[in-house]
Enzyme design. Structure first.
Site, PDB file in Angstrom:
ATOM      1  N   ASP A 128       1.571  10.570   2.574  1.00 16.05           N
ATOM      2  CA  ASP A 128       0.395  10.358   3.423  1.00 16.05           C
ATOM      3  C   ASP A 128       0.278   8.912   3.904  1.00 16.05           C
ATOM      4  O   ASP A 128       0.544   7.979   3.153  1.00 16.05           O
ATOM      5  CB  ASP A 128      -0.887  10.705   2.647  1.00 16.05           C
ATOM      6  CG  ASP A 128      -1.042  12.206   2.457  1.00 16.05           C
ATOM      7  OD1 ASP A 128      -0.251  12.969   3.054  1.00 16.05           O
ATOM      8  OD2 ASP A 128      -1.963  12.611   1.713  1.00 16.05           O
ATOM      9  N   ASP A 131       1.216  16.250  -5.790  1.00 13.65           N
ATOM     10  CA  ASP A 131       0.376  15.417  -4.921  1.00 13.65           C
ATOM     11  C   ASP A 131      -0.089  16.196  -3.696  1.00 13.65           C
ATOM     12  O   ASP A 131       0.721  16.677  -2.905  1.00 13.65           O
ATOM     13  CB  ASP A 131       1.162  14.174  -4.482  1.00 13.65           C
ATOM     14  CG  ASP A 131       0.304  13.231  -3.680  1.00 13.65           C
ATOM     15  OD1 ASP A 131      -0.520  12.537  -4.294  1.00 13.65           O
ATOM     16  OD2 ASP A 131       0.420  13.226  -2.432  1.00 13.65           O
ATOM     17  N   ASP A 144     -12.153   9.551  -7.339  1.00 15.48           N
ATOM     18  CA  ASP A 144     -11.031   9.054  -8.126  1.00 15.48           C
ATOM     19  C   ASP A 144      -9.844   8.671  -7.245  1.00 15.48           C
ATOM     20  O   ASP A 144      -9.539   9.338  -6.254  1.00 15.48           O
ATOM     21  CB  ASP A 144     -10.592  10.163  -9.095  1.00 15.48           C
ATOM     22  CG  ASP A 144      -9.482   9.714 -10.023  1.00 15.48           C
ATOM     23  OD1 ASP A 144      -9.699   8.749 -10.783  1.00 15.48           O
ATOM     24  OD2 ASP A 144      -8.388  10.312  -9.997  1.00 15.48           O
ATOM     25  N   GLU A 176     -13.023   4.637  -6.741  1.00 13.26           N
ATOM     26  CA  GLU A 176     -12.119   3.807  -7.532  1.00 13.26           C
ATOM     27  C   GLU A 176     -10.894   3.474  -6.688  1.00 13.26           C
ATOM     28  O   GLU A 176     -10.065   4.333  -6.433  1.00 13.26           O
ATOM     29  CB  GLU A 176     -11.674   4.566  -8.789  1.00 13.26           C
ATOM     30  CG  GLU A 176     -10.625   3.822  -9.582  1.00 13.26           C
ATOM     31  CD  GLU A 176      -9.597   4.733 -10.248  1.00 13.26           C
ATOM     32  OE1 GLU A 176      -9.061   4.311 -11.269  1.00 13.26           O
ATOM     33  OE2 GLU A 176      -9.320   5.834  -9.758  1.00 13.26           O
ATOM     34  N   PHE A 180     -11.205 -21.421 -18.369  1.00 17.65           N
ATOM     35  CA  PHE A 180     -11.433 -20.816 -17.047  1.00 17.65           C
ATOM     36  C   PHE A 180     -12.460 -21.670 -16.303  1.00 17.65           C
ATOM     37  O   PHE A 180     -13.444 -22.115 -16.890  1.00 17.65           O
ATOM     38  CB  PHE A 180     -11.947 -19.389 -17.225  1.00 17.65           C
ATOM     39  CG  PHE A 180     -12.085 -18.619 -15.941  1.00 17.65           C
ATOM     40  CD1 PHE A 180     -11.012 -17.881 -15.448  1.00 17.65           C
ATOM     41  CD2 PHE A 180     -13.278 -18.615 -15.232  1.00 17.65           C
ATOM     42  CE1 PHE A 180     -11.132 -17.157 -14.262  1.00 17.65           C
ATOM     43  CE2 PHE A 180     -13.402 -17.897 -14.044  1.00 17.65           C
ATOM     44  CZ  PHE A 180     -12.331 -17.165 -13.563  1.00 17.65           C
TER      45      PHE A 180
END
Ligand code: CA
Length: 490
Positions: A183, A200, A231, A261, A302
């Site tokens: 796709d 898929d 999802d 997501e 950090f």
């Protein structure tokens, strides 16, 4: 308007006791009381592993725990009746329900069939390896246990693009079926990231799209959810969910909130996807999760000024669902990037106390992860309540130091005693001078989440010197708010 807080109501290692829906029913009033306004429930349909299936190995999306398939009637989480009751009970408590929609792939086929296919390279899916050959693919899904109830649609290789298993040769490789292409409009990792796992789905096939829209309408009619969690969208044509959501919103006449997501740390890809779908959904803020994860692993080195940089919430806040951890980042999972415990309160302060983004609280942080001996996060319930009661009003940032950063919410008259001052440090403790507003002049502020037991008096001009201990967060609220939380709420 009260602030919204979402909760992901599952973690990966829940016991296969078929009791989650019942727990939901029992907990709904407590969740409401806690300040939760939206709940994301795990995939509710039958997966290939039956009662041990977390939900992402989808077998039959029409089986919500109703048919004897994959060795069980109930799913890992319970029966269809319990699911429907859980959704209703949450809604009756004023909580919206998001259903998890997993349409990228199907697994656990009923039979295999002979298909002509060409192998494509794992790391460059546009590159073929060798020529066409006949393989045996697990692509026949006819759901004998359901026997045509709700839908007589059955699946075969014409509805899929490919698989990763040739059952004839007993060989694992990426097989693209003859006459198909992976796709378009998918993530560009591996040249084309259409394929993730299982069989898929071919989202460029009109019959597949029509069937998935039909199913979506059946699902909404049956369950009456308020929205969706989508999802694995980076493995699906962007135009697919755009159409799917449009059709379902059109039919229901409801907003049908959706959050997807798109798992990538690179903000550019997420923004590109949002552009492609014309911002018709929100995305989980994966780059922000990785900022938290990295900061938590750098023991104080950090640079906190950049904690929110290159995130969805910074660049497209209206489409951001912020989170700290989830079922994929928890210990033992493939993406395992669990934010370290000492940093969790700092990360939750960032998602719960700031104006931008819809925060999503993880079940495993709220209730703990017993399979990993991780207790519930101390103070999380209180932080959700602080968000509900006090995190309102104009926001002023003090992201001006490599260790200690802070921000202020000025409060709103609509929410009594609202307003707060947040200070975080990933290194040594210290003090940050911040402006909370003249309306607080001469008033006393107290730290409601941290370790500071002294109080701060706001000066006549509306400024205060707010302290934080090393490697922690302090959240300062006015004394009336502090007393209410300590005596009435917690
Ligand atoms: Ca796909």
């Amino acid at each position: 308007m009260k602030n919204e807080t979402m909760m992901q109501y599952f973690e990966w290692d829940l016991p296969s006791d078929k009791l989650l829906w019942k727990r939901c029913i029992a907990q709904a009033p407590k969740l409401k009381e806690a300040g939760i306004t939206k709940v994301w429930l795990p995939p509710a349909y039958k997966g290939m592993n039956g009662v041990n299936e977390v939900g992402y190995g989808v077998y039959d999306t029409y089986d919500l725990g109703e048919f004897e398939q994959k060795g069980t009637i109930a799913t890992k989480y319970g029966t269809k009746q319990e699911y429907l009751k859980a959704v209703k009970t949450l809604q009756n408590n004023g909580i919206e329900v998001l259903a998890d929609v997993v349409l990228n792939h199907m697994m656990g086929a009923d039979a295999s069939e002979k298909v002509m296919a060409v192998e494509t390279a794992e790391n460059n899916r546009k590159q073929t390896v060798g020529g066409l050959k006949e393989i045996s693919a697990w692509t026949i899904f006819d759901f004998p246990g359901r026997n045509g109830k709700y839908s007589d649609f059955t699946w075969n290789s014409s509805h899929f693009n490919g698989v990763d298993w040739d059952d004839n040769a007993k060989r694992n490789a990426l097989y693209l079926f003859e006459g198909k292409r992976w796709d378009g409009e998918t993530d560009e990792e591996k040249a084309n990231y259409d394929y993730l796992m299982g069989a898929d789905l071919d989202m460029e096939n009109a019959a597949v799209r029509a069937q998935l829209i039909k199913w979506g309408m059946w699902y909404e009619e049956t369950v009456g959810m308020d929205g969706f969690r989508l999802d694995a969208v980076k493995h699906i044509n962007a135009n697919f969910y755009k159409e799917w959501l449009e059709k379902i919103r059109e039919k229901t006449g409801k907003d049908m909130f959706a959050v997807a997501e798109y798992w990538h740390a690179d903000l550019k890809r997420l923004l590109k996807y949002l552009d492609n779908v014309e911002n018709c959904m929100s995305l989980f803020d994966v780059p922000l999760h990785y900022n938290f994860y990295n900061a938590s692993n750098q023991s104080g080195t950090f640079d906190m000024r950049y904690l929110l940089d290159n995130t969805v919430v910074e660049h497209r806040s209206k489409n951001a669902v912020t989170f700290v951890d989830n079922h994929d980042t928890q210990p033992g999972q493939a993406l395992c990037s669990f934010v370290q415990g000492w940093f969790k309160p700092l990360a939750y302060a960032c998602i719960l106390f700031r104006r931008e983004g819809l925060p999503c609280v993880f079940y495993g942080d709220y209730y703990g992860l017993p399979a990993h001996n991780i207790p519930p996060m101390t103070g999380l319930k209180k932080m959700i309540k602080i968000r509900e009661l006090y995190a309102y009003g104009e926001q002023k940032d003090y992201f001006d130091h490599e260790n200690i950063i802070g921000w202020v919410r000025m409060g709103e008259s609509e929410h009594e005693n609202s307003g707060l001052a947040v200070v975080l440090s990933d290194g040594p403790g210290g003090i940050k001078r911040m402006y909370v507003g003249k309306q607080f002049a001469d008033m006393e502020f107290k730290d409601v989440t941290g370790k500071c037991s002294d109080s701060v008096t706001i000066d006549a001009l509306g400024w205060g010197d707010f302290r934080v201990d090393g490697g922690s967060v302090s959240t300062w609220v006015c004394k009336a708010a502090y007393d209410y939380l300590e005596t009435e709420v917690m």
